[in-house]
Design a protein around this motif. Structure first.
Motif, PDB file in Angstrom:
ATOM      1  N   ARG A  20       0.828  -1.206   0.000  1.00 42.84           N
ATOM      2  CA  ARG A  20       0.000   0.000   0.000  1.00 42.84           C
ATOM      3  C   ARG A  20       0.864   1.259   0.000  1.00 42.84           C
ATOM      4  O   ARG A  20       0.482   2.293  -0.567  1.00 42.84           O
ATOM      5  CB  ARG A  20      -0.940  -0.028   1.201  1.00 42.84           C
ATOM      6  N   ILE A  21       2.015   1.194   0.631  1.00 42.62           N
ATOM      7  CA  ILE A  21       2.944   2.324   0.568  1.00 42.62           C
ATOM      8  C   ILE A  21       3.392   2.560  -0.868  1.00 42.62           C
ATOM      9  O   ILE A  21       3.500   3.704  -1.323  1.00 42.62           O
ATOM     10  CB  ILE A  21       4.142   2.090   1.501  1.00 42.62           C
ATOM     11  N   VAL A  22       3.642   1.488  -1.595  1.00 40.66           N
ATOM     12  CA  VAL A  22       4.023   1.624  -3.003  1.00 40.66           C
ATOM     13  C   VAL A  22       2.909   2.288  -3.807  1.00 40.66           C
ATOM     14  O   VAL A  22       3.155   3.190  -4.624  1.00 40.66           O
ATOM     15  CB  VAL A  22       4.373   0.240  -3.604  1.00 40.66           C
ATOM     16  N   ARG A  23       1.667   1.879  -3.582  1.00 44.23           N
ATOM     17  CA  ARG A  23       0.542   2.490  -4.305  1.00 44.23           C
ATOM     18  C   ARG A  23       0.414   3.969  -3.969  1.00 44.23           C
ATOM     19  O   ARG A  23       0.186   4.806  -4.844  1.00 44.23           O
ATOM     20  CB  ARG A  23      -0.762   1.750  -3.969  1.00 44.23           C
ATOM     21  N   ALA A  24       0.555   4.284  -2.687  1.00 39.37           N
ATOM     22  CA  ALA A  24       0.463   5.693  -2.284  1.00 39.37           C
ATOM     23  C   ALA A  24       1.594   6.503  -2.902  1.00 39.37           C
ATOM     24  O   ALA A  24       1.393   7.646  -3.340  1.00 39.37           O
ATOM     25  CB  ALA A  24       0.503   5.801  -0.764  1.00 39.37           C
ATOM     26  N   SER A  25       2.781   5.914  -2.964  1.00 43.82           N
ATOM     27  CA  SER A  25       3.927   6.612  -3.531  1.00 43.82           C
ATOM     28  C   SER A  25       3.674   7.000  -4.981  1.00 43.82           C
ATOM     29  O   SER A  25       4.041   8.100  -5.415  1.00 43.82           O
ATOM     30  CB  SER A  25       5.169   5.728  -3.433  1.00 43.82           C
ATOM     31  N   ARG A  26       3.021   6.129  -5.730  1.00 43.25           N
ATOM     32  CA  ARG A  26       2.720   6.440  -7.133  1.00 43.25           C
ATOM     33  C   ARG A  26       1.781   7.636  -7.242  1.00 43.25           C
ATOM     34  O   ARG A  26       1.935   8.485  -8.129  1.00 43.25           O
ATOM     35  CB  ARG A  26       2.111   5.221  -7.812  1.00 43.25           C
ATOM     36  N   GLY A  51       3.770  15.291  -7.916  1.00 39.52           N
ATOM     37  CA  GLY A  51       5.032  15.958  -7.639  1.00 39.52           C
ATOM     38  C   GLY A  51       5.247  16.248  -6.169  1.00 39.52           C
ATOM     39  O   GLY A  51       5.950  17.197  -5.805  1.00 39.52           O
ATOM     40  N   ARG A  52       4.654  15.432  -5.306  1.00 38.76           N
ATOM     41  CA  ARG A  52       4.769  15.622  -3.857  1.00 38.76           C
ATOM     42  C   ARG A  52       5.564  14.474  -3.233  1.00 38.76           C
ATOM     43  O   ARG A  52       5.463  13.329  -3.684  1.00 38.76           O
ATOM     44  CB  ARG A  52       3.382  15.652  -3.199  1.00 38.76           C
ATOM     45  N   PRO A  53       6.321  14.763  -2.169  1.00 41.31           N
ATOM     46  CA  PRO A  53       6.991  13.678  -1.455  1.00 41.31           C
ATOM     47  C   PRO A  53       5.969  12.872  -0.649  1.00 41.31           C
ATOM     48  O   PRO A  53       5.070  13.450  -0.022  1.00 41.31           O
ATOM     49  CB  PRO A  53       7.965  14.412  -0.530  1.00 41.31           C
ATOM     50  N   LEU A  54       6.102  11.564  -0.687  1.00 43.27           N
ATOM     51  CA  LEU A  54       5.184  10.718   0.062  1.00 43.27           C
ATOM     52  C   LEU A  54       5.296  11.038   1.546  1.00 43.27           C
ATOM     53  O   LEU A  54       6.377  10.946   2.138  1.00 43.27           O
ATOM     54  CB  LEU A  54       5.488   9.240  -0.185  1.00 43.27           C
ATOM     55  N   ASP A  66      11.318   0.798  11.228  1.00 42.29           N
ATOM     56  CA  ASP A  66      12.237  -0.216  10.728  1.00 42.29           C
ATOM     57  C   ASP A  66      12.775   0.148   9.349  1.00 42.29           C
ATOM     58  O   ASP A  66      13.894  -0.241   8.992  1.00 42.29           O
ATOM     59  CB  ASP A  66      11.539  -1.582  10.660  1.00 42.29           C
ATOM     60  N   ALA A  67      11.981   0.890   8.581  1.00 42.94           N
ATOM     61  CA  ALA A  67      12.404   1.306   7.243  1.00 42.94           C
ATOM     62  C   ALA A  67      13.181   2.625   7.265  1.00 42.94           C
ATOM     63  O   ALA A  67      13.579   3.116   6.209  1.00 42.94           O
ATOM     64  CB  ALA A  67      11.186   1.443   6.331  1.00 42.94           C
ATOM     65  N   GLY A  68      13.379   3.190   8.447  1.00 48.37           N
ATOM     66  CA  GLY A  68      14.187   4.386   8.572  1.00 48.37           C
ATOM     67  C   GLY A  68      13.492   5.690   8.247  1.00 48.37           C
ATOM     68  O   GLY A  68      14.144   6.709   8.011  1.00 48.37           O
ATOM     69  N   ARG A  89       5.714  11.690   8.808  1.00 45.49           N
ATOM     70  CA  ARG A  89       6.801  10.754   8.525  1.00 45.49           C
ATOM     71  C   ARG A  89       7.101  10.780   7.024  1.00 45.49           C
ATOM     72  O   ARG A  89       6.195  10.853   6.187  1.00 45.49           O
ATOM     73  CB  ARG A  89       6.394   9.318   8.916  1.00 45.49           C
ATOM     74  N   ARG A  90       8.392  10.740   6.688  1.00 45.50           N
ATOM     75  CA  ARG A  90       8.839  10.625   5.304  1.00 45.50           C
ATOM     76  C   ARG A  90      10.020   9.667   5.213  1.00 45.50           C
ATOM     77  O   ARG A  90      10.735   9.452   6.199  1.00 45.50           O
ATOM     78  CB  ARG A  90       9.262  12.000   4.742  1.00 45.50           C
ATOM     79  N   ARG A  91      10.220   9.137   4.019  1.00 49.22           N
ATOM     80  CA  ARG A  91      11.366   8.274   3.780  1.00 49.22           C
ATOM     81  C   ARG A  91      12.664   9.052   4.033  1.00 49.22           C
ATOM     82  O   ARG A  91      12.709  10.260   3.848  1.00 49.22           O
ATOM     83  CB  ARG A  91      11.360   7.769   2.342  1.00 49.22           C
ATOM     84  N   PRO A  92      13.717   8.349   4.426  1.00 47.26           N
ATOM     85  CA  PRO A  92      14.983   9.057   4.708  1.00 47.26           C
ATOM     86  C   PRO A  92      15.563   9.772   3.489  1.00 47.26           C
ATOM     87  O   PRO A  92      16.320  10.730   3.649  1.00 47.26           O
ATOM     88  CB  PRO A  92      15.911   7.935   5.200  1.00 47.26           C
ATOM     89  N   ASP A  93      15.211   9.333   2.283  1.00 49.57           N
ATOM     90  CA  ASP A  93      15.756   9.979   1.083  1.00 49.57           C
ATOM     91  C   ASP A  93      14.858  11.079   0.537  1.00 49.57           C
ATOM     92  O   ASP A  93      15.114  11.651  -0.513  1.00 49.57           O
ATOM     93  CB  ASP A  93      15.979   8.939  -0.018  1.00 49.57           C
ATOM     94  N   ALA A  94      13.765  11.420   1.260  1.00 51.32           N
ATOM     95  CA  ALA A  94      12.820  12.425   0.758  1.00 51.32           C
ATOM     96  C   ALA A  94      13.457  13.812   0.849  1.00 51.32           C
ATOM     97  O   ALA A  94      14.124  14.128   1.837  1.00 51.32           O
ATOM     98  CB  ALA A  94      11.536  12.381   1.574  1.00 51.32           C
TER      99      ALA A  94
END
Length: 256
Positions: A67-73, A79-82, A100-102, A251-256
């Motif tokens: 579901r995170i992958v779907r939301a990311s798309r 053009g927004r950061p997840l 756990d995913a950082g 929360r955002r991914r560490p590379d956002a």
């Protein structure tokens, strides 16, 4: 004011009430559901609360990674950061998955409430909200240096009654805010005082006027959201009788 119950079911019921009021009061342009994850996206305004995934049931923990992958798309298409907005409704399982995913945690906010029958509003100014959105936007730009484009579209999309309040000295705006009257609730948004006019009581006076307006329309409880690090605003709201209900963060991914 009676304290909020510490029973989890009671707490979650209260959180759901304010979260639903917040979604109505500050509507996103596009809304999608993935299970009980509410995905809010707004091309014309970059605010995080208008561009975030809002989990609404701590028990909805199936297929989190997919579901995170779907939301990311969806976010990539805008053009927004997840971004996840994590309230008590998000639950520990999702929070642990993101840990756990950082994923980073940032911008904690406090949701506060005030019972209006306990508020000292009788001496507040009787003020009529502005009808001209453009005039309000102009005043708000002066008082709020961080105001961003797209606010007029957001205001125009608000379904409950929205009072646009501005305290002015001639043509000079001193303080501005939006009060959304939604049934028995009155939500305060975009509260700001012009930098050179701060610490003079203008914000307090405008808040009291807006709450008096809302109470006359049947509101029984006021609520607002304020950044946890905004010490001055928290002090003002507590002095008015507002009390904390719950907190949320992003929360955002560490590379956002």
């Amino acid at each position: 004011m009676a304290p909020v119950s510490t029973h989890p079911a009671s707490v979650l019921a209260i959180v759901r009430r304010y979260e639903a009021a917040g979604f109505r009061a500050w509507p996103a342009a596009a809304v999608h559901y993935d299970g009980t994850w509410l995905v809010r996206l707004t091309a014309g305004h970059p605010a995080k609360r208008l561009n975030s995934v809002n989990p609404l049931d701590p028990g909805d923990t199936h297929a989190i990674a997919e579901r995170i992958v779907r939301a990311s798309r969806r976010f990539e298409a805008y053009g927004r950061p997840l971004t996840f907005r994590m309230s008590p409704l998000s639950g520990q399982v999702l929070s642990t998955h993101l840990d756990d995913a950082g994923w980073s945690r940032f911008d904690e906010s406090v949701v506060m409430r005030l019972t209006l029958k306990e508020a000292q509003l009788d001496a507040a100014m009787d003020q009529i909200p502005l009808k001209d959105i453009s005039r309000f936007i102009g005043a708000a730009i002066r008082t709020n240096g961080s105001l961003r484009a797209g606010l007029s579209e957001v205001i125009g999309a608000i379904q409950p009654e929205a009072g646009l309040f501005a305290l002015e000295d001639g043509n000079e705006p001193l303080a501005t805010l939006i009060c959304v009257h939604d049934g028995d609730l009155a939500g305060l948004f975009e509260v700001a005082t012009e930098k050179s006019a701060r610490k003079k009581g203008h914000g307090r006076n405008l808040i009291l006027s807006a709450l008096k307006w809302a109470r006359l329309r049947g509101a029984r409880e006021a609520w607002l959201q304020v950044e946890a690090g905004n010490v001055a605003a928290l002090s003002l709201y507590r002095s008015l009788g507002f009390e904390e209900v719950y907190r949320y963060h992003y929360r955002r991914r560490p590379d956002a």
